[in-house]
Design an enzyme around this catalytic site. Structure first.
Site, PDB file in Angstrom:
ATOM      1  N   CYS A   1       0.810  -1.223   0.000  1.00 42.26           N
ATOM      2  CA  CYS A   1       0.000   0.000   0.000  1.00 42.26           C
ATOM      3  C   CYS A   1       0.845   1.275   0.000  1.00 42.26           C
ATOM      4  O   CYS A   1       0.305   2.367  -0.204  1.00 42.26           O
ATOM      5  CB  CYS A   1      -0.945  -0.002   1.192  1.00 42.26           C
ATOM      6  SG  CYS A   1      -2.006  -1.470   1.249  1.00 42.26           S
TER       7      CYS A   1
ATOM      8  N   HIS B   1      -2.851   6.728   2.489  1.00 40.38           N
ATOM      9  CA  HIS B   1      -3.395   5.511   1.893  1.00 40.38           C
ATOM     10  C   HIS B   1      -4.798   5.297   2.442  1.00 40.38           C
ATOM     11  O   HIS B   1      -5.010   5.299   3.655  1.00 40.38           O
ATOM     12  CB  HIS B   1      -2.491   4.326   2.224  1.00 40.38           C
ATOM     13  CG  HIS B   1      -3.160   3.002   2.050  1.00 40.38           C
ATOM     14  ND1 HIS B   1      -3.835   2.649   0.897  1.00 40.38           N
ATOM     15  CD2 HIS B   1      -3.272   1.926   2.905  1.00 40.38           C
ATOM     16  CE1 HIS B   1      -4.325   1.428   1.040  1.00 40.38           C
ATOM     17  NE2 HIS B   1      -4.008   0.983   2.241  1.00 40.38           N
TER      18      HIS B   1
ATOM     19  N   ASN C   1     -10.453  -0.079  -0.461  1.00 45.68           N
ATOM     20  CA  ASN C   1      -9.011  -0.099  -0.273  1.00 45.68           C
ATOM     21  C   ASN C   1      -8.376  -0.644  -1.549  1.00 45.68           C
ATOM     22  O   ASN C   1      -8.489  -1.834  -1.846  1.00 45.68           O
ATOM     23  CB  ASN C   1      -8.662  -0.982   0.935  1.00 45.68           C
ATOM     24  CG  ASN C   1      -7.169  -1.092   1.194  1.00 45.68           C
ATOM     25  OD1 ASN C   1      -6.346  -0.839   0.313  1.00 45.68           O
ATOM     26  ND2 ASN C   1      -6.809  -1.504   2.401  1.00 45.68           N
TER      27      ASN C   1
END
Length: 328
Positions: free
Chosen positions: A114, A251, A281
């Site tokens: 990520c 993120h 996500n």
């Protein structure tokens, strides 16, 4: 070494298919209210059966090219941040290079989960500021839904697919990279992983059959502890106060996690850019997707100061303090 690079163009792409919380209610024991309360996510995008990470990345670069006044023909290096490549090899970067016919461009994938997009930008800045290159294409793309376990109610509600692309090029007169902070804690690798050939990690048996496995509580605690400290270091290194920071772009793992981070740092929610509510996500792609949404809403203006902060499996993180270098 002082930076001579700036981020000069941006693009993004998400697949057409939408998976809503109501759709998930029919697949696993969950409901819309439970998901929104715990994650802030309402929808996520799902790649088609024959749509892979390289396809998303190519679309993101095409979107970038539509708003970029220069040419991509002189791109010297393509960096693709992904944990879900089409194949173990060839790389996604080579697929992108072939599609656009960038014959003089090197191509390589990187895996920082990520944090991949911020790592990619950091590497591009270093390569340009050292004089090795003048123009680097940084792409982040993920098809996480292809490795999501839709029987696991704790993880299947989170993940979506998408891609973002950014151009970093030399501009000594108006550089945009002001500070960076990197770090990792490999001892936390067991808290979020996707098992491949390895059967164990530090004595912990890895399960999941190739799907994502996550201990959300432990990752949450690490992020809420780590990210605020990193933001403080970035601002100090860049000589900025918190009040001089225009935008925080973390993120988009979980909006409740981001709420905890902003509360701890004192960054107002209205100065935080996210993409999770309708994209989920998307790992490395979440930050460029957030930036794309903010541009569409007219929030970003040239000269704005931004903190981009990627964090995730590894455990690893990378934060950047940038001066926005793109005209709307």
């Amino acid at each position: 070494m002082s930076s001579i690079a700036r981020l000069s163009a941006l693009g993004a792409y998400v697949p057409e298919r939408i998976l809503t919380n109501t759709d998930l209610e029919k697949m696993v024991d969950t409901n819309d209210e439970w998901i929104v309360q715990r994650t802030g996510i309402r929808e996520r995008r799902i790649s088609a059966e024959e749509e892979f990470t390289s396809h998303l990345c190519i679309r993101a670069v095409e979107d970038l090219a539509r708003s970029y006044e220069g040419t991509l023909e002189d791109v010297e290096l393509i960096l693709v941040a992904t944990t879900t490549p089409d194949y173990p090899f060839p790389s996604v970067a080579c697929r992108v290079q072939d599609h656009f016919g960038l014959k003089q461009a090197g191509a390589v994938d990187l895996n920082a989960t990520c944090a991949g997009f911020t790592y990619g930008l950091h590497l591009a800045n270093g390569l340009i500021s050292s004089g090795l290159h003048r123009k680097v294409l940084v792409i982040a793309g993920e098809t996480l839904t292809k490795v999501t376990d839709y029987t696991d109610r704790s993880t299947c509600i989170l993940f979506g697919d998408g891609a973002g692309a950014a151009l970093v090029e030399a501009d000594p007169a108006d550089p945009g990279f002001l500070a960076a902070t990197l770090g990792s804690d490999g001892s936390g690798g067991r808290h979020v992983y996707r098992a491949g050939m390895a059967a164990a990690l530090d004595g912990t048996v890895l399960e999941g059959n190739g799907k994502i496995v996550q201990n959300g509580r432990e990752v949450y605690k690490w992020a809420v502890r780590t990210v605020p400290d990193g933001i403080s270091r970035l601002l100090q290194a860049g000589g900025l106060s918190l009040h001089e920071l225009d935008w925080f772009v973390p993120h988009s793992a979980n909006l409740k996690m981001i709420d905890s981070i902003t509360e701890k740092t004192g960054i107002p929610a209205e100065r935080t850019l996210t993409s999770a509510e309708y994209y989920g996500n998307t790992s490395a792609a979440s930050i460029p997707l957030s930036l794309k949404l903010a541009r569409q809403e007219g929030k970003l203006k040239r000269g704005d100061h931004l903190v981009l902060f990627g964090f995730g499996a590894g455990l690893t993180y990378a934060g950047l303090l940038l001066k926005w270098g793109i005209d709307n």
